[in-house]
Design an enzyme around this catalytic site. Structure first.
Site, PDB file in Angstrom:
ATOM      1  N   TYR A  56       7.533   1.943  -8.021  1.00 46.14           N
ATOM      2  CA  TYR A  56       6.843   0.644  -8.034  1.00 46.14           C
ATOM      3  C   TYR A  56       6.403   0.279  -9.461  1.00 46.14           C
ATOM      4  CZ  TYR A  56       6.684   1.587  -3.009  1.00 46.14           C
ATOM      5  OH  TYR A  56       7.016   1.883  -1.708  1.00 46.14           O
ATOM      6  N   GLU A  73       0.857  -1.186   0.000  1.00 44.07           N
ATOM      7  CA  GLU A  73       0.000   0.000   0.000  1.00 44.07           C
ATOM      8  C   GLU A  73       0.891   1.233   0.000  1.00 44.07           C
ATOM      9  OE1 GLU A  73      -0.744  -2.137   2.736  1.00 44.07           O
ATOM     10  OE2 GLU A  73      -2.539  -3.104   1.921  1.00 44.07           O
TER      11      GLU A  73
HETATM   12  C1  LIG Z   1      10.382   5.744  -2.157  1.00 41.66           C
HETATM   13  C2  LIG Z   1      11.860   5.522  -1.807  1.00 41.66           C
HETATM   14  C3  LIG Z   1      12.013   4.260  -0.988  1.00 41.66           C
HETATM   15  C4  LIG Z   1      12.645   5.376  -3.110  1.00 41.66           C
HETATM   16  O1  LIG Z   1      14.018   5.204  -2.774  1.00 41.66           O
HETATM   17  P1  LIG Z   1      15.167   5.889  -3.664  1.00 41.66           P
HETATM   18  O2  LIG Z   1      16.458   5.338  -3.205  1.00 41.66           O
HETATM   19  O3  LIG Z   1      15.002   7.345  -3.661  1.00 41.66           O
HETATM   20  O4  LIG Z   1      14.792   5.287  -5.089  1.00 41.66           O
HETATM   21  P2  LIG Z   1      15.739   5.165  -6.359  1.00 41.66           P
HETATM   22  O5  LIG Z   1      16.920   6.046  -6.228  1.00 41.66           O
HETATM   23  O6  LIG Z   1      15.984   3.724  -6.583  1.00 41.66           O
HETATM   24  O7  LIG Z   1      14.786   5.681  -7.464  1.00 41.66           O
HETATM   25  C5  LIG Z   1      14.246   6.974  -7.296  1.00 41.66           C
HETATM   26  C6  LIG Z   1      14.782   7.917  -8.361  1.00 41.66           C
HETATM   27  O8  LIG Z   1      16.197   7.947  -8.445  1.00 41.66           O
HETATM   28  C7  LIG Z   1      16.581   7.691  -9.792  1.00 41.66           C
HETATM   29  N1  LIG Z   1      17.829   6.938  -9.746  1.00 41.66           N
HETATM   30  C8  LIG Z   1      17.964   5.615  -9.669  1.00 41.66           C
HETATM   31  N2  LIG Z   1      19.264   5.274  -9.640  1.00 41.66           N
HETATM   32  C9  LIG Z   1      19.960   6.426  -9.676  1.00 41.66           C
HETATM   33  C10 LIG Z   1      21.345   6.746  -9.668  1.00 41.66           C
HETATM   34  N3  LIG Z   1      22.284   5.782  -9.603  1.00 41.66           N
HETATM   35  N4  LIG Z   1      21.710   8.050  -9.668  1.00 41.66           N
HETATM   36  C11 LIG Z   1      20.780   9.015  -9.729  1.00 41.66           C
HETATM   37  N5  LIG Z   1      19.449   8.762  -9.746  1.00 41.66           N
HETATM   38  C12 LIG Z   1      19.051   7.501  -9.745  1.00 41.66           C
HETATM   39  C13 LIG Z   1      15.476   6.896 -10.357  1.00 41.66           C
HETATM   40  O9  LIG Z   1      15.409   7.012 -11.780  1.00 41.66           O
HETATM   41  C14 LIG Z   1      14.316   7.543  -9.699  1.00 41.66           C
HETATM   42  O10 LIG Z   1      13.970   8.715 -10.371  1.00 41.66           O
HETATM   43  P3  LIG Z   1      12.770   9.659  -9.917  1.00 41.66           P
HETATM   44  O11 LIG Z   1      13.414  10.805  -9.208  1.00 41.66           O
HETATM   45  O12 LIG Z   1      12.100  10.040 -11.181  1.00 41.66           O
HETATM   46  O13 LIG Z   1      11.875   8.865  -8.988  1.00 41.66           O
HETATM   47  C15 LIG Z   1      12.445   6.746  -1.073  1.00 41.66           C
HETATM   48  O14 LIG Z   1      12.231   7.906  -1.850  1.00 41.66           O
HETATM   49  C16 LIG Z   1      11.874   6.944   0.318  1.00 41.66           C
HETATM   50  O15 LIG Z   1      12.362   6.357   1.283  1.00 41.66           O
HETATM   51  N6  LIG Z   1      10.857   7.819   0.440  1.00 41.66           N
HETATM   52  C17 LIG Z   1      10.290   8.163   1.726  1.00 41.66           C
HETATM   53  C18 LIG Z   1       9.602   6.978   2.324  1.00 41.66           C
HETATM   54  C19 LIG Z   1       8.566   6.434   1.375  1.00 41.66           C
HETATM   55  O16 LIG Z   1       7.786   7.151   0.781  1.00 41.66           O
HETATM   56  N7  LIG Z   1       8.548   5.086   1.283  1.00 41.66           N
HETATM   57  C20 LIG Z   1       7.573   4.386   0.482  1.00 41.66           C
HETATM   58  C21 LIG Z   1       6.312   4.238   1.276  1.00 41.66           C
HETATM   59  S1  LIG Z   1       5.119   3.253   0.382  1.00 41.66           S
END
Ligand SMILES: CC(C)(COP(=O)(O)OP(=O)(O)OC[C@H]1O[C@@H](n2cnc3c(N)ncnc32)[C@H](O)[C@@H]1OP(=O)(O)O)[C@@H](O)C(=O)NCCC(=O)NCCS
Length: 158
Positions: A122, A110
């Site tokens: 996702y 969710e």
């Molecule tokens: C949602 C969450 C877990 C995603 O984690 P993240 O480490 O930021 O995710 P990723 O880096 O794998 O991917 C996110 C973005 O980074 C980009 N990315 C992936 N690898 C990358 C890299 N090596 N260098 C730069 N950017 C990169 C992705 O393309 C993606 O782009 P976006 O900005 O369009 O979304 C994180 O943002 C988070 O903890 N958010 C707060 C808590 C939350 O909302 N959790 C989910 C509850 S359901």
């Protein structure tokens, strides 16, 4: 040649009670409505699947609940200053790999309807929207809907 400080490659390992302070601090910084330390302690006591990603310190973590033929992702979080570097994608792939190895063919989660960034991640990893739970989450003003998402998990390749 300039010496570059060695940085440990991030690695995944099981979450333990020793991680609860670090995990709780990340959790409180990442959400308006965060899990408490007690929620993590309860999850560990209930033998939920929980792992942390760390290098010099904890970068992020997930908690998931394996079922009979499915895995429910309960929490996935990356420390705010480490987001956008692929760590969340790595955690999500790890959850799917655990489900695959356990022979669990479906993942569920969710997500807050307003959490477009997480939903985009996702969707990139094969989840589709399968439902909406009205007023599922507390919110600053009233309640917020949850979007229910699901994806299939392939069996491990031979
Ligand atoms: C949602 C969450 C877990 C995603 O984690 P993240 O480490 O930021 O995710 P990723 O880096 O794998 O991917 C996110 C973005 O980074 C980009 N990315 C992936 N690898 C990358 C890299 N090596 N260098 C730069 N950017 C990169 C992705 O393309 C993606 O782009 P976006 O900005 O369009 O979304 C994180 O943002 C988070 O903890 N958010 C707060 C808590 C939350 O909302 N959790 C989910 C509850 S359901």
């Amino acid at each position: 040649m300039n010496a570059v400080p060695a940085t440990a490659a991030p690695r995944l390992r099981p979450m333990t009670l020793h991680d609860v302070d670090a995990v709780g601090a990340i959790e409180a910084s990442a959400y308006g409505f965060a899990w408490t330390r007690g929620n993590f302690i309860d999850s560990l006591a209930a033998s939920h699947l929980a792992e942390v990603l760390e290098d010099e310190r904890v970068i992020g973590y997930f908690v998931a609940l394996p079922g009979v033929d499915e895995m429910h992702l309960l929490n996935i979080t990356i420390a705010p200053h480490r987001q956008g570097q692929g760590h969340g994608t790595r955690l999500l792939d790890a959850v799917a790999a655990h489900a695959s190895v356990r022979g669990l063919p479906r993942l569920w989660l969710e997500v807050r309807a307003s959490n477009e960034r997480a939903m985009a991640l996702y969707v990139r990893r094969g989840f589709v929207v399968v439902g909406r739970r009205r007023g599922y989450y507390p919110a600053a003003e009233g309640r917020e809907d949850a979007i229910l998402m699901s994806r299939s998990v392939a069996a491990p390749s031979a």
